[in-house]
Design an enzyme around this catalytic site. Sequence first.
Site, PDB file in Angstrom:
ATOM      1  N   ASN A   7     -12.965   0.452  -1.533  1.00  0.00           N
ATOM      2  CA  ASN A   7     -12.241  -0.032  -0.358  1.00  0.00           C
ATOM      3  C   ASN A   7     -12.642   0.863   0.808  1.00  0.00           C
ATOM      4  O   ASN A   7     -12.142   1.978   0.935  1.00  0.00           O
ATOM      5  CB  ASN A   7     -10.731   0.024  -0.626  1.00  0.00           C
ATOM      6  CG  ASN A   7      -9.921  -0.535   0.532  1.00  0.00           C
ATOM      7  OD1 ASN A   7     -10.471  -0.870   1.584  1.00  0.00           O
ATOM      8  ND2 ASN A   7      -8.627  -0.634   0.342  1.00  0.00           N
ATOM      9  N   ARG A  87     -13.499  -4.492  -1.571  1.00  0.00           N
ATOM     10  CA  ARG A  87     -12.400  -5.204  -0.932  1.00  0.00           C
ATOM     11  C   ARG A  87     -12.782  -5.459   0.529  1.00  0.00           C
ATOM     12  O   ARG A  87     -13.163  -4.531   1.244  1.00  0.00           O
ATOM     13  CB  ARG A  87     -11.140  -4.347  -0.972  1.00  0.00           C
ATOM     14  CG  ARG A  87      -9.991  -4.995  -0.251  1.00  0.00           C
ATOM     15  CD  ARG A  87      -9.146  -4.001   0.462  1.00  0.00           C
ATOM     16  NE  ARG A  87      -8.094  -4.666   1.199  1.00  0.00           N
ATOM     17  CZ  ARG A  87      -7.510  -4.136   2.252  1.00  0.00           C
ATOM     18  NH1 ARG A  87      -7.868  -2.961   2.702  1.00  0.00           N
ATOM     19  NH2 ARG A  87      -6.567  -4.792   2.879  1.00  0.00           N
ATOM     20  N   HIS A 176      -3.349  -9.829   2.328  1.00  0.00           N
ATOM     21  CA  HIS A 176      -2.810  -9.416   1.015  1.00  0.00           C
ATOM     22  C   HIS A 176      -3.122 -10.454  -0.068  1.00  0.00           C
ATOM     23  O   HIS A 176      -2.448 -10.511  -1.092  1.00  0.00           O
ATOM     24  CB  HIS A 176      -1.273  -9.244   1.037  1.00  0.00           C
ATOM     25  CG  HIS A 176      -0.773  -8.125   1.889  1.00  0.00           C
ATOM     26  ND1 HIS A 176       0.396  -8.229   2.609  1.00  0.00           N
ATOM     27  CD2 HIS A 176      -1.245  -6.886   2.128  1.00  0.00           C
ATOM     28  CE1 HIS A 176       0.623  -7.096   3.256  1.00  0.00           C
ATOM     29  NE2 HIS A 176      -0.375  -6.257   2.985  1.00  0.00           N
ATOM     30  N   ARG A 234       5.400  -2.795  12.110  1.00  0.00           N
ATOM     31  CA  ARG A 234       5.083  -4.047  12.822  1.00  0.00           C
ATOM     32  C   ARG A 234       6.348  -4.867  13.043  1.00  0.00           C
ATOM     33  O   ARG A 234       7.188  -4.971  12.138  1.00  0.00           O
ATOM     34  CB  ARG A 234       4.098  -4.902  12.020  1.00  0.00           C
ATOM     35  CG  ARG A 234       2.720  -4.306  11.891  1.00  0.00           C
ATOM     36  CD  ARG A 234       1.754  -5.343  11.290  1.00  0.00           C
ATOM     37  NE  ARG A 234       0.476  -4.742  10.984  1.00  0.00           N
ATOM     38  CZ  ARG A 234      -0.025  -4.590   9.759  1.00  0.00           C
ATOM     39  NH1 ARG A 234       0.641  -5.028   8.704  1.00  0.00           N
ATOM     40  NH2 ARG A 234      -1.193  -4.027   9.581  1.00  0.00           N
ATOM     41  N   GLU A 385      -4.632  -4.854  -7.122  1.00  0.00           N
ATOM     42  CA  GLU A 385      -5.735  -5.515  -6.419  1.00  0.00           C
ATOM     43  C   GLU A 385      -7.093  -5.067  -6.964  1.00  0.00           C
ATOM     44  O   GLU A 385      -8.025  -5.859  -7.065  1.00  0.00           O
ATOM     45  CB  GLU A 385      -5.648  -5.205  -4.918  1.00  0.00           C
ATOM     46  CG  GLU A 385      -4.475  -5.915  -4.262  1.00  0.00           C
ATOM     47  CD  GLU A 385      -3.932  -5.202  -3.039  1.00  0.00           C
ATOM     48  OE1 GLU A 385      -3.273  -4.146  -3.220  1.00  0.00           O
ATOM     49  OE2 GLU A 385      -4.142  -5.670  -1.920  1.00  0.00           O
TER      50      GLU A 385
END
Length: 404
Positions: A7, A87, A176, A234, A385
């Site tokens: 990643n 990823r 996601h 956020r 993941e």
Amino acid sequence: MKILVINAGSSSIKYQLFDAKTEKVLVKGLAERIGVDGRHVQKLNGKSNVTNVKMPTHNEAMEVVLESLVKDGVVKSLDEISAVGHRIVHGGEFFTESTLVDKSVVKKIADLTELAPLHQPAHVLGINAISKNLPKVPQVVVFDTAFHSTIPDYAYRYAIEKVAYTKWGIRKYGFHGTSHRYVASRLADLMGKKGKFIICHIGNGASVSAVKNGKCIDTSMGYTPLEGLVMGSRSGDIDPTVVQRLMKEKKMTIDETITYLNKKCGLLGVSGVSEDIRDVDEIAYSNEESEKANDCRLALNMATYRLKKYIGAYAAALGGVDAIAFTAGIGENDNEYREAVLTGLEYLGVQLDKNRNGKNFKRGEEQLISKKSSPVKVFVIPTNEELVIMRDTKRLVAKNKNTK
Ligand code: ADP
């Protein structure tokens, strides 16, 4: 067969090395502060090994990572690494599934920079660093947006003129996706059928998705990860006119305002304390009577209420719901958060088992947290993941070998 999962960020490379047969993680680590002072953290047999080492670019960082695998005896030689999976945040509309890397794929990933300006260039650096250090090893890219490519147009389009979509690619993409895909597939196994699922990925970034018969039909993040739930920092859904007013009041440019909505809002903005829910929980669930404590309570109420609303909306979109799953940092660990979201959903058929969700909860394990007799089953499913990326990489590399 060993598979390396990468990643790559703008100044870091996270990695895990898998034994592809047993699916065991052999080692994991992080090369960070690339281009700054350089730090490498490798976790092996429960121990963290930290070294400070100069890595001016991703190429040297990858070299450090690969050399450490040999030096620490994880592999005898780098020839043991048979494939690398990456990823990738954005696949745009072009990549609807994982794919083998070639030059045109790398170009296409770079072309999507407009949609994810920080991530796409970093991913390209990660792919190139592998090409340089392990030139013969096949690489696969797995996209965070791909699982959402089945969302129908009436859910992914914004109600603005057509040209925004056709010319500029403005639509809901969702993120996601690799996590939602993993949890949806585990949920199907646990339920013994595919059915109608609502998946809540609640970490610092948070999104919820509606999955019908294995296909995603809606998700809360949008054109960017800013839309949807109240997250660590956020704001999630907001009236665009608020943006205009914020620009005026705080004398910010449009770019500064978007950064502000991404970095200074959500739990952090409302509580004034932290974007980490543990810090907010600590004050909110204390007996403290102060403005700060009330702000923390409000932040939690807003976050859990927003998710509850999305669950209701997605139950309507799915035409009912068979199971709900919680995953990621908050979803897997914060029982009060889960309880606040699920309380009041009894009318939908959600019967929370407070003991399973609370004192009998086993951290890190897949488990049912609703009553066994609950018409809608609720599970906590730790996400993985990297495992999905490893499996896709293994499958695509094997398929490519067979067709050659
Ligand atoms: P991301 O990948 O979006 O950075 P994670 O899925 O790692 O996020 O989740 C990080 C968040 O999970 C932290 O900010 C923290 O709020 C929350 N978290 C982690 N551990 C716990 C815990 N034991 N209890 C409550 N919340 C936790």
